[in-house]
Structure formats: structure tokens, C-alpha cells
Design a protein around this motif. Structure first.
Motif, PDB file in Angstrom:
ATOM      1  N   ASP A   1       5.347  -4.460  -2.412  1.00 53.56           N
ATOM      2  CA  ASP A   1       4.604  -3.756  -3.452  1.00 53.56           C
ATOM      3  C   ASP A   1       4.594  -4.591  -4.725  1.00 53.56           C
ATOM      4  O   ASP A   1       5.550  -5.319  -4.999  1.00 53.56           O
ATOM      5  CB  ASP A   1       5.249  -2.401  -3.788  1.00 53.56           C
TER       6      ASP A   1
ATOM      7  N   VAL B   1       4.527  -3.646  -8.494  1.00 55.99           N
ATOM      8  CA  VAL B   1       4.694  -2.485  -9.368  1.00 55.99           C
ATOM      9  C   VAL B   1       4.722  -2.976 -10.807  1.00 55.99           C
ATOM     10  O   VAL B   1       5.519  -3.843 -11.157  1.00 55.99           O
ATOM     11  CB  VAL B   1       5.999  -1.726  -9.049  1.00 55.99           C
TER      12      VAL B   1
ATOM     13  N   GLN C   1       5.019  -1.583 -14.750  1.00 55.97           N
ATOM     14  CA  GLN C   1       5.305  -0.392 -15.550  1.00 55.97           C
ATOM     15  C   GLN C   1       5.741  -0.768 -16.954  1.00 55.97           C
ATOM     16  O   GLN C   1       6.125  -1.906 -17.212  1.00 55.97           O
ATOM     17  CB  GLN C   1       6.352   0.492 -14.884  1.00 55.97           C
TER      18      GLN C   1
ATOM     19  N   LEU D   1       5.001   4.338 -15.044  1.00 55.04           N
ATOM     20  CA  LEU D   1       4.219   3.518 -14.116  1.00 55.04           C
ATOM     21  C   LEU D   1       2.823   3.232 -14.656  1.00 55.04           C
ATOM     22  O   LEU D   1       2.141   4.120 -15.145  1.00 55.04           O
ATOM     23  CB  LEU D   1       4.118   4.246 -12.771  1.00 55.04           C
TER      24      LEU D   1
ATOM     25  N   SER E   1       0.737   0.598 -12.757  1.00 55.94           N
ATOM     26  CA  SER E   1      -0.060   0.261 -11.581  1.00 55.94           C
ATOM     27  C   SER E   1       0.853  -0.086 -10.418  1.00 55.94           C
ATOM     28  O   SER E   1       1.974  -0.555 -10.606  1.00 55.94           O
ATOM     29  CB  SER E   1      -1.003  -0.890 -11.937  1.00 55.94           C
ATOM     30  N   THR E   2       0.347   0.154  -9.215  1.00 56.66           N
ATOM     31  CA  THR E   2       1.076  -0.225  -8.012  1.00 56.66           C
ATOM     32  C   THR E   2       0.084  -0.653  -6.944  1.00 56.66           C
ATOM     33  O   THR E   2      -1.019  -0.119  -6.876  1.00 56.66           O
ATOM     34  CB  THR E   2       1.999   0.912  -7.509  1.00 56.66           C
ATOM     35  N   LYS E   3       0.472  -1.643  -6.162  1.00 57.33           N
ATOM     36  CA  LYS E   3      -0.399  -2.190  -5.114  1.00 57.33           C
ATOM     37  C   LYS E   3       0.490  -2.566  -3.935  1.00 57.33           C
ATOM     38  O   LYS E   3       1.515  -3.226  -4.124  1.00 57.33           O
ATOM     39  CB  LYS E   3      -1.120  -3.415  -5.675  1.00 57.33           C
ATOM     40  N   SER E   4       0.136  -2.138  -2.727  1.00 55.41           N
ATOM     41  CA  SER E   4       0.894  -2.473  -1.522  1.00 55.41           C
ATOM     42  C   SER E   4       0.166  -3.536  -0.714  1.00 55.41           C
ATOM     43  O   SER E   4      -1.054  -3.499  -0.605  1.00 55.41           O
ATOM     44  CB  SER E   4       1.093  -1.240  -0.645  1.00 55.41           C
TER      45      SER E   4
ATOM     46  N   GLU F   1      -3.755  -9.257  -9.926  1.00 54.31           N
ATOM     47  CA  GLU F   1      -4.033  -7.902 -10.390  1.00 54.31           C
ATOM     48  C   GLU F   1      -4.430  -7.950 -11.857  1.00 54.31           C
ATOM     49  O   GLU F   1      -3.740  -8.562 -12.680  1.00 54.31           O
ATOM     50  CB  GLU F   1      -2.786  -7.028 -10.203  1.00 54.31           C
TER      51      GLU F   1
ATOM     52  N   SER G   1      11.811  -9.535 -10.023  1.00 49.89           N
ATOM     53  CA  SER G   1      11.148  -8.906 -11.165  1.00 49.89           C
ATOM     54  C   SER G   1      11.024  -9.893 -12.323  1.00 49.89           C
ATOM     55  O   SER G   1      11.663 -10.942 -12.345  1.00 49.89           O
ATOM     56  CB  SER G   1      11.935  -7.681 -11.620  1.00 49.89           C
TER      57      SER G   1
END
Length: 130
Positions: free
Chosen positions: A67, A69, A71, A76, A78-81, A95, A124
Motif C-alpha cells: 500500500d 499511504v 497522511q 488519512l 490518500s491510499t493506493k494498493s 501518485e 516510511s
């Protein structure tokens, strides 16, 4: 003499099998190899930024996902898998993010083995926002 060769062959075969087993049991890993904007670069609030991450990963088994993520300290953004079909590899995540009026932007990239819903394997980075 033939018996010594057979014992040596059996020992070598056992060693190879053990080595393959140990290598296959290596824990999952994920690493952000490169990023744009560069880590430490300040982002401007209320602007758009194209986030580009070069990722290296390794799974214990075939199949899984990672993912992306993004934030802020408030929550949060945005999130994308991304499904992973190979046991290990490299990929690029891109992104576009609308940077809100905040102090920091946190980017997390956790990796999940097939069927997992939680992960402790994550890389991260943090951007300051002005």
C-alpha cells in the motif's frame, strides 16, 4: 571409495536443501530506494505534488500487496494498493497529492503477505510542509 562418494553426495544434497529452506524463510522486506521530491525537501501547502517512489520488495511466498499511504498529523489523505505477483522485485509508485495546509506529510509503504490484513513490515518518510 564408492561409499565415501555417496556419503559426500548425500551431505552436499542435505546442505543444499537446508540452504534453500533458510533462504526461502527470509522475512518480507520493503525499501524505498529513491523518491521525488527528495526526503527532507519542503512541500508547499495548498499545492499539488507528484510523488514518485522507487520500491524494492521481497515476500516470503508468492503473492501479496503493498500500500501507498499518505497522511497528515490530522488523518488519512490518500491510499493506493498494488498487488504483487512476484516473490521479489522493484516497482515505481506515482501518485499526485493535493498538499493540504498542514505541518507534515507522512508517507508509509507497508507490505502484506497473501491473506494478511496487518503488517509490521513498512518503510516510511516524512515531508515538512510550509
Amino acid at each position: 571409495m564408492k561409499r565415501k562418494i555417496t556419503i559426500l553426495t548425500a551431505f552436499c544434497l542435505a546442505f543444499v536443501v537446508a540452504l534453500v529452506f533458510v533462504v526461502s524463510m527470509r522475512p518480507s522486506e520493503i525499501s524505498i530506494r529513491a523518491m521525488l521530491p527528495s526526503e527532507g525537501e519542503s512541500l508547499k501547502s495548498n499545492s499539488k505534488v507528484l510523488l514518485q517512489l522507487a520500491i524494492d520488495y521481497r515476500l516470503q511466498d508468492l503473492g501479496g500487496k503493498l500500500d501507498l499511504v499518505v497522511q497528515t498529523p490530522a488523518g488519512l489523505l490518500s491510499t493506493k494498493s498494488v498487488p504483487l505477483v512476484k516473490k521479489e522485485g522493484s516497482l515505481e509508485l506515482v501518485e499526485e497529492i493535493d498538499v493540504p495546509d498542514t505541518s507534515e506529510l507522512h508517507v508509509f509503504v507497508p507490505i502484506y503477505e497473501s491473506g494478511q490484513t496487518t503488517s509490521t513490515v513498512v518503510d516510511s518518510l516524512v515531508y515538512t510542509v510550509n
